[in-house]
Design an enzyme around this catalytic site. Structure first.
Site, PDB file in Angstrom:
ATOM      1  N   HIS A  45      -7.452   2.878   7.994  1.00  0.00           N
ATOM      2  CA  HIS A  45      -6.042   2.828   7.617  1.00  0.00           C
ATOM      3  C   HIS A  45      -5.515   4.235   7.307  1.00  0.00           C
ATOM      4  O   HIS A  45      -6.295   5.173   7.148  1.00  0.00           O
ATOM      5  CB  HIS A  45      -5.827   1.920   6.406  1.00  0.00           C
ATOM      6  CG  HIS A  45      -5.883   0.458   6.732  1.00  0.00           C
ATOM      7  ND1 HIS A  45      -7.063  -0.245   6.744  1.00  0.00           N
ATOM      8  CD2 HIS A  45      -4.913  -0.421   7.064  1.00  0.00           C
ATOM      9  CE1 HIS A  45      -6.812  -1.502   7.066  1.00  0.00           C
ATOM     10  NE2 HIS A  45      -5.510  -1.637   7.264  1.00  0.00           N
ATOM     11  N   LYS A  47      -2.844   4.360   1.909  1.00  0.00           N
ATOM     12  CA  LYS A  47      -3.253   3.011   1.488  1.00  0.00           C
ATOM     13  C   LYS A  47      -4.043   3.105   0.188  1.00  0.00           C
ATOM     14  O   LYS A  47      -4.971   3.905   0.072  1.00  0.00           O
ATOM     15  CB  LYS A  47      -4.087   2.332   2.571  1.00  0.00           C
ATOM     16  CG  LYS A  47      -4.430   0.887   2.249  1.00  0.00           C
ATOM     17  CD  LYS A  47      -5.013   0.177   3.446  1.00  0.00           C
ATOM     18  CE  LYS A  47      -5.381  -1.268   3.116  1.00  0.00           C
ATOM     19  NZ  LYS A  47      -4.215  -2.060   2.674  1.00  0.00           N
TER      20      LYS A  47
END
Length: 252
Positions: free
Chosen positions: A142, A146
């Site tokens: 990600h 995040k």
């Protein structure tokens, strides 16, 4: 017409949802909630949910776990469905969600992508066939902003795998040290960097062969489409806890 209140409307996902909702003729955002009150899409924005005084059908949340209690209280007060797309809930919060779903319809998914949830069901079907002879690892990637790791989607996939195995299994987050891997380990490895939207790879590693099942999100729109489909799905449901598996039925 399904009228939606969007919590976290000026976040990345909130803006994505607002930009594509015109593709759904029977959906409409009537209000947003965000600390940033700049209205970019024409609907009114409130700083907190207690200030909202607009009639609606579904409350859709893309924010943070600490908003949970106020969202549930508001939804119960108005006897309206709640869709939770946030990840990173504590075990206590998950129990509170389950308890509250006895009073109102609550839809919760760690990933709103239709594709990810198809993969989840595929994993439930193939894992019992492979587990005895294959080691299972999950790699998730990600963007660098995040905040939770491993991702909610990685945990969703791991739960799909574990639920289909009769033997007790153990999630191992990352791996370090000198001990060898146990067969009942389900490894999860988190990578953070750049602007990766979301990649998830499940690896079945056997003797002489490897099977990889991969999902790559190329745009946040995949999550927005799933969330909006969930708004249509949940509108007239009775109290209970729902997820993407209730929307996606695979005969496998």
């Amino acid at each position: 017409m399904t009228n939606i209140i969007l919590n976290g409307c000026n976040g990345k996902m909130g803006q994505t949802i607002s930009s594509i909702i015109s593709k759904f003729e029977d959906l409409n955002i009537v209000a947003g909630i965000d600390k940033n009150l700049e209205s970019k899409f024409g609907y009114p924005i409130f700083q907190d949910i207690a200030s909202v005084n607009i009639q609606y059908d579904v409350l859709l949340d893309f924010s943070r776990p600490d908003a949970l209690e106020s969202l549930i209280d508001y939804s119960i007060k108005n006897s309206k469905p709640l869709i939770l797309c946030t990840t990173g809930y504590t075990p206590e919060q998950l129990k509170y969600i389950e308890y509250s779903s006895k009073k109102i319809p609550i839809f919760r998914s760690a990933n709103m992508s239709m594709g990810v949830n198809v993969v989840s069901q595929i994993l439930k079907a193939v894992t019992p066939l492979l587990y005895e002879d294959f080691d299972i690892e999950i790699i998730e990637k990600h963007h660098n902003e995040k905040v939770d790791a491993p991702s909610g989607t990685a945990l969703l996939l791991a739960d799909s795998i574990r639920s289909s195995i009769k033997e007790d299994t153990k999630i191992v987050n990352g791996r370090s040290g000198s001990s060898k891997r146990n067969h009942n380990d389900i490894g999860i490895h988190a990578i953070r960097g750049g602007n990766i939207v979301g990649d998830h790879e499940t690896i079945f590693a056997g003797s002489g062969e490897i099977i990889e099942i991969t999902h790559k999100a190329l745009s946040r729109e995949v999550f927005a489409f799933g969330a909006l489909k969930a708004c249509k799905f949940i509108k007239d449901k009775t109290p209970g806890l729902y997820d993407m598996s209730n929307m996606i039925k695979l005969n496998i």
